[in-house]
Every structure is written in C-alpha cells, then in structure tokens.
Design an enzyme around this catalytic site. Structure first.
Site, PDB file in Angstrom:
ATOM      1  N   GLY A 279       0.781  -1.223   0.000  1.00 24.56           N
ATOM      2  CA  GLY A 279       0.000   0.000   0.000  1.00 24.56           C
ATOM      3  C   GLY A 279       0.811   1.271   0.000  1.00 24.56           C
ATOM      4  O   GLY A 279       0.263   2.360   0.234  1.00 24.56           O
ATOM      5  N   ASP A 280       2.109   1.189  -0.290  1.00 21.49           N
ATOM      6  CA  ASP A 280       2.970   2.364  -0.408  1.00 21.49           C
ATOM      7  C   ASP A 280       4.142   1.964  -1.295  1.00 21.49           C
ATOM      8  O   ASP A 280       3.988   1.109  -2.161  1.00 21.49           O
ATOM      9  CB  ASP A 280       3.422   2.863   0.972  1.00 21.49           C
ATOM     10  CG  ASP A 280       3.696   4.370   0.992  1.00 21.49           C
ATOM     11  OD1 ASP A 280       4.502   4.825   0.163  1.00 21.49           O
ATOM     12  OD2 ASP A 280       3.118   5.090   1.827  1.00 21.49           O
ATOM     13  N   ASP A 281       5.323   2.550  -1.094  1.00 24.10           N
ATOM     14  CA  ASP A 281       6.462   2.195  -1.934  1.00 24.10           C
ATOM     15  C   ASP A 281       6.802   0.713  -1.802  1.00 24.10           C
ATOM     16  O   ASP A 281       6.842   0.173  -0.693  1.00 24.10           O
ATOM     17  CB  ASP A 281       7.692   3.015  -1.537  1.00 24.10           C
ATOM     18  CG  ASP A 281       7.550   4.495  -1.883  1.00 24.10           C
ATOM     19  OD1 ASP A 281       7.061   4.795  -2.984  1.00 24.10           O
ATOM     20  OD2 ASP A 281       7.933   5.333  -1.050  1.00 24.10           O
TER      21      ASP A 281
END
Length: 489
Positions: A279-281
């Site tokens: 859900g991010d990098d």
C-alpha cells in the site's frame, strides 16, 4: 346370519384390509429404499475418502522436512507454544530465543500452525525457520507492543512525537541472523492498526513488521511477509544484508505506509528475486530525516536491487527518499517489472534534507499500466519539526536510465528540478514506452542537465543533449532551465 350376509361381510372386511395392507406395503418399501440410500451414501463416502486419500498421497505430499541449518535446532512447540491462533506464545518465543543465546547460537523451527505472539527479539547466530503452513501472527492490540526511543536519524517518531512502537520481530546489535523457511508467513494483522491510524486513535508511531538495527550479516529469504502495521521490512544502519525470494503483501489501498522494504542507512545490501505488492512504496531507500539525518551521517550505499516484480497503486515501485539526509549513493536497480502502479521509480527530496543522491543506475526497467514511469521530485516538503535548515539543499547527480520499456504509460518521465536543487548529469540510453496520454509534452523536465543516447521514445525534453547510437552529438539541449511539467497528469 344368513350365508348371503356372511359373504357380504367378508367382502367388506377385504375392502378394509386392502388399504391397510397397501399402506403397510408402501411403508415397507419406503424403509427399504431409505436403507438402500443410506448404504449407497456410505459406500460413496468410503470410496471418495479412499480416492482423496490416494489423491493426497500422490499429489499433496506431507510437508517438507525442516533442514538443520545450525548445529543446534529447537522446536517452538517444545517451549510450550500452541499454534491455534488463540493462545499467546510470546513467552515461548522468548524462552526459545533465550536458550539459543545461552547455547551460543541455534535454529528455532516454527512448525505448521497459527502462532499468535506479541513482539519478541532475536539474538546473534540464530536461524528462525518457518515451515510450510507456519504463520507467526502479530497480536493486534497495541497495548502488547513495547515502546522504543525514536530513531536517532529521525529525531522523533515518524508519525508522532516521542516514543514509537517496536516491531513484531526485532533485533539490535546482532551478527549472523537468518530468517528463512519453506515460505512460511509473518503476518502483522495490520488492519486494526490502519483503522486506528486513520481515526487518529494511536498515540505513537506504528511499528514495522520486522526491524533489524545496528547489525551485520543478515539473510532473509523464502518467507512471506504480509499486512504490516507500518513499514514491512526495515533494516536500519546494517551491513551485509541479503534479502531474496521473499513475498511481501498488503492491500493496495487503505493500508497506509506499508512500504515493502526500507533499507535505511545500510551498506552492502542485495534485494533480489522477490514479489512485492503493498500500500505504499515497494522499496524505499532512506538515510535519515532533515537535521537529524544530517547529524547522524550514515548513508545508504552499495545496494543492488534486481529481478523484482512490484505493484504500488499508491506510490512507486522503487523509491529513493524522501528521508535521504545522510546520503544515498551507488545504487543499482535492474531487471525490474512494475505493473498497475501509480509510479514506476521515484527519487524524492526537498530543501532542508541536505545530503545527496548520486551514482544511481537503473537498467532494464519494464512498466505495465503505470501512470508515471520515472519521477524525480525536489519539493517533497515534509519535515520532522520546525528545526530543519531550509538552506540544507540536497545534491542530485549522476543518474542513468538504460533500456526502459513499457506500455500503458501516461507520463513516461517527469523530472522536476528547481533553481535551488537542479538535477545534474542524467543519462537516458535506449527507451521505448507505449503511451496513453496524447498531450504534446509527455517527457517532462525542469532544471535538468543531461543527455539522451540512441533510440528514445517518446521524444526527450529539450533540456537534454541528444546523441545517436554511436554517441555522436545530434543537438545540444536548448532550455536546461525551462519548466515543462504537468501536475494534472
């Protein structure tokens, strides 16, 4: 009674008896049919059970035996652990690790089951082995998670001032640590954490799933990490780290800050042969935040990232920064596929960071259905407090992109330097990207100096010098300080 009446009475008796006999006969047939049905069902069940048993034996062999990778090996269950997903096994993990420490090293085997636990620490010369179908479950009640001092290169908890929650699996000042298995799982049960974070119900920064600090000779392989409360795998100020054949998972949305791997002030590191969807990098190389990172002064350097498949619908496949104040250098990213993501790769920084990003090589990148392929951003203005120095300007230089391919890309390149933070010596060599955005300026640059060599599509921005495949100059860049970016894309 006259004979005629007797005959008539017998006929009436027969008429009464016939329905009774008929009813009894139907009941009998019904009982026979029911018994037969039950016998057939039992026979079918027995036959199916035999077939399934044969099928299991033939196609689903029993779990692989756990190899012995250390001189001494221990089983978690022997320390009182129960793998039912309900019993809290923290003390069993602690007793097992303590025994390994006393013995000077050893292997801890976690067998099939759901092993619920609060955070626990590893020790040196230890192998944590997760068998097939073994799941270490982090308890989702923050009251069981210990508080730790802020990271020295961040100044305070990343989300809240003051102490931060520790990681589910933690280690400090260690040497020779292995976390591996037959693709067993470490599950942080992050959903409860994400919901509390969104509702502003946490008083401290969330903890990572696995965090190893000030350590060396670390190997993490052949496991699945999923649903971390915060960053998933966070090696901090470590040397000689190998991460390979791991799967890292979190929901593509509604799972804030669930970075896959965050090498932070690390040296001599390999990340390879892995799948990341979070859900991010997917990966974010870091080295401290503003004045605290500058003071700590530990760069991330000599890192190889290769043979990865990454998805990040919220952020980027592979990032550098934005916390890069200790410096980031000598990074190689090669054989990378980023799919269904917001960005492919990104370098992010801002005034106040200081430090540098230099000698970065990207080779053989493939983007599939990615909004923006390559991003360099110099105004990522997020700071730990008001004490940062706005005159601490980062240096971004010596960055190369070789063999970039893809399709379904809206903006292939967006490099946004500034007058204060120009981007120097950028090289593009061989680029063919299928685009979905028909606007004229889709290779976007500002305050960039560099070159484009060989076949480049789409047409590079005017800031770059252009060379043919023999590296003969075709034209000089005509507007190195022009601003040509589109934030609506």
């Amino acid at each position: 009674m006259p004979d005629s009446l007797r005959v008539h009475a017998r006929r009436l008796d027969y008429k009464r008896l016939f329905p009774s006999l008929l009813s009894s006969h139907q009941t009998f047939l019904t009982l026979i049919w029911t018994a037969g049905f039950i016998l057939v069902a039992l026979w079918q069940k027995t036959a199916v059970d035999r077939l399934l048993t044969y099928h299991d034996q033939r196609f689903f062999p029993p779990p692989r035996p756990i190899p012995k990778l250390r001189r001494l090996a221990f089983n978690l269950a022997d320390f009182g652990a129960v793998g039912d997903g309900v019993y809290l096994n923290t003390m069993a993990f602690e007793r097992a690790v303590s025994e390994i420490r006393k013995r000077g090293g050893g292997q801890l085997n976690v067998g099939p089951g759901l092993w619920l636990t609060a955070p626990f620490n590893l020790t040196s010369h230890m192998t944590l082995f997760l068998a097939e179908n073994a799941v270490i479950l982090g308890i989702d009640d923050e009251n069981y998670w210990p508080l730790m001092p802020p990271l020295p290169s961040y100044g305070y908890g990343r989300e809240r001032p003051g102490p931060r929650y520790g990681s589910l699996i933690h280690g400090q000042n260690l040497k020779d640590v292995v976390i591996t298995g037959h693709n067993g799982t470490i599950n942080g049960q992050g959903k409860a954490w994400w919901e509390k974070y969104r509702k502003n119900r946490l008083n401290h920064t969330r903890g990572p799933l696995v965090q190893i600090m000030w350590s060396r000779d670390i190997v993490i392989s052949h496991i699945t990490l999923r649903d971390s409360p915060f960053w998933t795998l966070h090696p901090y100020d470590c040397q000689n780290v190998t991460i390979r054949n791991v799967t890292i998972l979190a929901p593509s949305s509604e799972a804030p800050n669930t970075d896959g791997i965050d090498p932070d002030s690390c040296e001599n590191m390999i990340i390879e042969d892995s799948y990341i969807s979070v859900g991010d990098d997917g990966i974010a190389v870091k080295s401290g935040w503003d004045q605290y990172g500058i003071a700590y002064g530990r760069p991330s350097t000599n890192i190889v990232i290769r043979n990865l498949i990454v998805r990040s619908m919220i952020s980027a496949g592979v990032s550098i920064g934005s916390e890069m104040s200790g410096g980031v250098s000598n990074i190689t990213v090669e054989n990378l596929l980023v799919w269904n993501s917001k960005r492919g790769i990104r370098i992010k920084t801002s005034a106040g960071r200081g430090g540098y990003v230099r000698n970065i090589s990207y080779q053989n990148l493939t983007f599939e259905n990615v909004r923006v392929g390559i991003v360099i951003k110099t105004d990522y203005n997020e700071h730990p407090d008001e004490g940062f120095d706005p005159n601490a300007l980062p240096v971004i230089e010596d960055i190369s992109f070789t063999s970039i391919h893809g399709q379904g890309i809206r903006i292939p390149v967006r490099i946004y330097g500034s007058r204060e933070i120009p981007v120097r010596n950028v090289t593009f060599r061989g680029m063919l990207v299928g685009i979905t955005y028909k606007k004229k300026h889709i290779f976007q640059c500002s305050y960039v100096h560099g070159r484009a060599i060989g076949k480049i599509f789409p047409v590079p921005c005017e800031n770059l010098d252009v060379y043919d495949e023999m590296e003969r100059l075709v034209r000089l860049g005509t507007a190195q300080n022009s601003t040509d970016t589109d934030y609506d894309a």
